[in-house]
Design a protein around this motif. Structure first.
Motif, PDB file in Angstrom:
ATOM      1  N   PHE A 230      -3.694  -4.243 -36.238  1.00  0.00           N
ATOM      2  CA  PHE A 230      -5.163  -4.281 -36.909  1.00  0.00           C
ATOM      3  C   PHE A 230      -5.871  -5.373 -36.144  1.00  0.00           C
ATOM      4  CE2 PHE A 230      -8.465  -5.514 -39.713  1.00  0.00           C
ATOM      5  CZ  PHE A 230      -9.069  -4.410 -39.904  1.00  0.00           C
ATOM      6  N   GLU A 231      -7.039  -5.008 -35.581  1.00  0.00           N
ATOM      7  CA  GLU A 231      -7.930  -6.115 -34.927  1.00  0.00           C
ATOM      8  C   GLU A 231      -9.247  -6.082 -35.300  1.00  0.00           C
ATOM      9  OE1 GLU A 231      -7.029  -8.436 -32.949  1.00  0.00           O
ATOM     10  OE2 GLU A 231      -4.958  -7.938 -32.463  1.00  0.00           O
ATOM     11  N   LEU A 232      -9.976  -7.024 -35.685  1.00  0.00           N
ATOM     12  CA  LEU A 232     -11.310  -6.957 -36.477  1.00  0.00           C
ATOM     13  C   LEU A 232     -12.128  -7.674 -35.448  1.00  0.00           C
ATOM     14  CD1 LEU A 232     -12.574  -6.463 -39.295  1.00  0.00           C
ATOM     15  CD2 LEU A 232     -12.239  -8.807 -39.968  1.00  0.00           C
ATOM     16  N   ILE A 233     -13.409  -6.955 -35.269  1.00  0.00           N
ATOM     17  CA  ILE A 233     -14.201  -7.565 -34.257  1.00  0.00           C
ATOM     18  C   ILE A 233     -15.652  -8.277 -35.027  1.00  0.00           C
ATOM     19  CG2 ILE A 233     -16.037  -7.124 -32.420  1.00  0.00           C
ATOM     20  CD1 ILE A 233     -13.982  -4.917 -31.389  1.00  0.00           C
ATOM     21  N   GLU A 234     -15.549  -9.576 -34.975  1.00  0.00           N
ATOM     22  CA  GLU A 234     -16.640 -10.155 -35.870  1.00  0.00           C
ATOM     23  C   GLU A 234     -18.132  -9.843 -35.510  1.00  0.00           C
ATOM     24  OE1 GLU A 234     -16.268 -12.223 -38.479  1.00  0.00           O
ATOM     25  OE2 GLU A 234     -13.993 -12.294 -38.197  1.00  0.00           O
ATOM     26  N   GLY A 235     -19.109  -9.674 -36.372  1.00  0.00           N
ATOM     27  CA  GLY A 235     -20.319  -9.153 -36.183  1.00  0.00           C
ATOM     28  C   GLY A 235     -20.438  -7.661 -35.764  1.00  0.00           C
ATOM     29  N   ALA A 236     -19.681  -6.858 -35.491  1.00  0.00           N
ATOM     30  CA  ALA A 236     -19.978  -5.603 -35.198  1.00  0.00           C
ATOM     31  C   ALA A 236     -19.983  -4.643 -36.306  1.00  0.00           C
ATOM     32  CB  ALA A 236     -18.887  -5.448 -34.020  1.00  0.00           C
ATOM     33  N   GLY A 237     -20.733  -3.551 -36.244  1.00  0.00           N
ATOM     34  CA  GLY A 237     -20.874  -2.402 -36.995  1.00  0.00           C
ATOM     35  C   GLY A 237     -19.879  -1.274 -36.605  1.00  0.00           C
ATOM     36  N   HIS A 238     -20.383  -0.292 -36.937  1.00  0.00           N
ATOM     37  CA  HIS A 238     -19.429   1.117 -36.832  1.00  0.00           C
ATOM     38  C   HIS A 238     -19.359   1.315 -35.388  1.00  0.00           C
ATOM     39  CE1 HIS A 238     -17.635   4.628 -38.364  1.00  0.00           C
ATOM     40  NE2 HIS A 238     -18.425   5.436 -37.864  1.00  0.00           N
ATOM     41  N   LEU A 239     -20.107   0.817 -34.606  1.00  0.00           N
ATOM     42  CA  LEU A 239     -19.766   1.324 -33.035  1.00  0.00           C
ATOM     43  C   LEU A 239     -19.506   0.119 -32.138  1.00  0.00           C
ATOM     44  CD1 LEU A 239     -22.810   3.871 -32.505  1.00  0.00           C
ATOM     45  CD2 LEU A 239     -20.437   4.103 -33.347  1.00  0.00           C
ATOM     46  N   PRO A 240     -18.639  -0.650 -32.514  1.00  0.00           N
ATOM     47  CA  PRO A 240     -18.415  -2.100 -31.632  1.00  0.00           C
ATOM     48  C   PRO A 240     -18.228  -1.715 -30.087  1.00  0.00           C
ATOM     49  CG  PRO A 240     -16.264  -1.428 -32.931  1.00  0.00           C
ATOM     50  CD  PRO A 240     -17.392  -0.349 -33.197  1.00  0.00           C
ATOM     51  N   CYS A 241     -17.833  -0.799 -29.666  1.00  0.00           N
ATOM     52  CA  CYS A 241     -17.776  -0.451 -28.267  1.00  0.00           C
ATOM     53  C   CYS A 241     -19.259  -0.376 -27.751  1.00  0.00           C
ATOM     54  CB  CYS A 241     -17.184   0.807 -27.989  1.00  0.00           C
ATOM     55  SG  CYS A 241     -17.915   2.135 -28.983  1.00  0.00           S
ATOM     56  N   VAL A 242     -20.255  -0.300 -28.454  1.00  0.00           N
ATOM     57  CA  VAL A 242     -21.518  -0.502 -28.059  1.00  0.00           C
ATOM     58  C   VAL A 242     -22.004  -1.990 -28.206  1.00  0.00           C
ATOM     59  CG1 VAL A 242     -23.845   0.218 -28.543  1.00  0.00           C
ATOM     60  CG2 VAL A 242     -22.207   1.852 -28.645  1.00  0.00           C
TER      61      VAL A 242
END
Length: 261
Positions: A230-242
């Protein structure tokens, strides 16, 4: 543009990279189309065969009468992959795309070697939540809910970016029948029993600001699969690829190398 004539739908799809490379299949979220992955594709190694497509009722794919079911969406994806002679791929699914990936991996393990479950879960909300959304769309259209949806899609740092207007347009131009059909598919879906039987390498990705699939919801699903990461991307919402494409692509590239080494 490429269209695949399948059993019950026409799906618009695109291929990038090397036709002879290891295959990666991308499945997009509710209210988006294959352009969801536009920022990611150029950041990945060029020697992979990168396939993405529009779900039924989205983008340039056909829009059969609803309601839809997860089983139908999985069958669409299965038929497309068979049509393109794809097997043993890495499947990258975001939101409803991740639900499709979970169900397809359980049904056709020959098609999926490993998977990335991004901003998704085995069950995303209860039926009433989705039924209420469908009723609201019946009253005010997708446009009437667009600001609420965009608030769930994007973190506050990205929310005021001018690019968000393009995502609003993509969302509101989604055929209502296609959007509602997929809402009702999510409403009926609880994949917990089959997801916890999966035994394939899995990477889970969540965004700390995701209002549609909060990190704990994603983590709970990833924990159903032994040895999943599991990886968490800080500050991103539902579309972290964007919002965070470089960070997202780095996680994906590392996972691809692990899968195909």
């Amino acid at each position: 543009m490429r269209m695949a004539d399948l059993k019950s739908v026409q799906l618009h799809w695109r291929e990038d990279g090397s036709h002879d490379g290891h295959v990666v299949v991308f499945a997009n979220s509710l209210g988006t189309d294959l352009r969801l992955w536009d920022k990611i594709i150029p950041l990945l190694p060029i020697d992979y065969r990168l396939i993405r497509f529009d779900l039924r009722g989205h983008g340039l794919s056909s829009c059969p009468s609803g309601p839809y079911s997860i089983d139908e969406l999985v069958s669409d994806t299965e038929d497309l992959m068979d049509h393109l002679d794809v097997s043993s791929c890495v499947f990258v699914g975001l939101s409803i795309g991740g639900m499709i990936g979970q169900a397809l991996a359980a049904r056709r393990p020959d098609l999926i070697k490993s998977m990335v479950l991004s901003n998704t879960a085995a069950q995303m909300g209860d039926a009433k939540l989705w039924q209420d959304r469908v009723k609201a769309i019946g009253s005010s259209g997708i446009e009437g809910l667009s600001e609420q949806i965009l608030d769930r899609w994007f973190g506050p740092d990205f929310r005021d970016h001018r690019e968000v207007n393009a995502w609003r347009n993509m969302l509101t131009r989604t055929p209502v029948e296609g959007y509602v059909g997929c809402c009702l598919a999510i409403a009926e879906a609880d994949l917990s029993l089959t997801t916890q039987t999966l035994r394939l390498p899995t990477l889970g990705i969540a965004g700390t600001m995701d209002g549609a699939s909060p990190p704990d919801l994603v983590r709970d699903t990833i924990n159903m699969i032994p040895n999943a990461r599991f990886e968490l991307i800080e500050g991103a919402g539902h579309l972290p690829c964007v919002e965070k494409p470089a960070q997202y692509a780095d996680l994906l590239t590392e996972f691809l190398k692990e899968t195909f080494r």
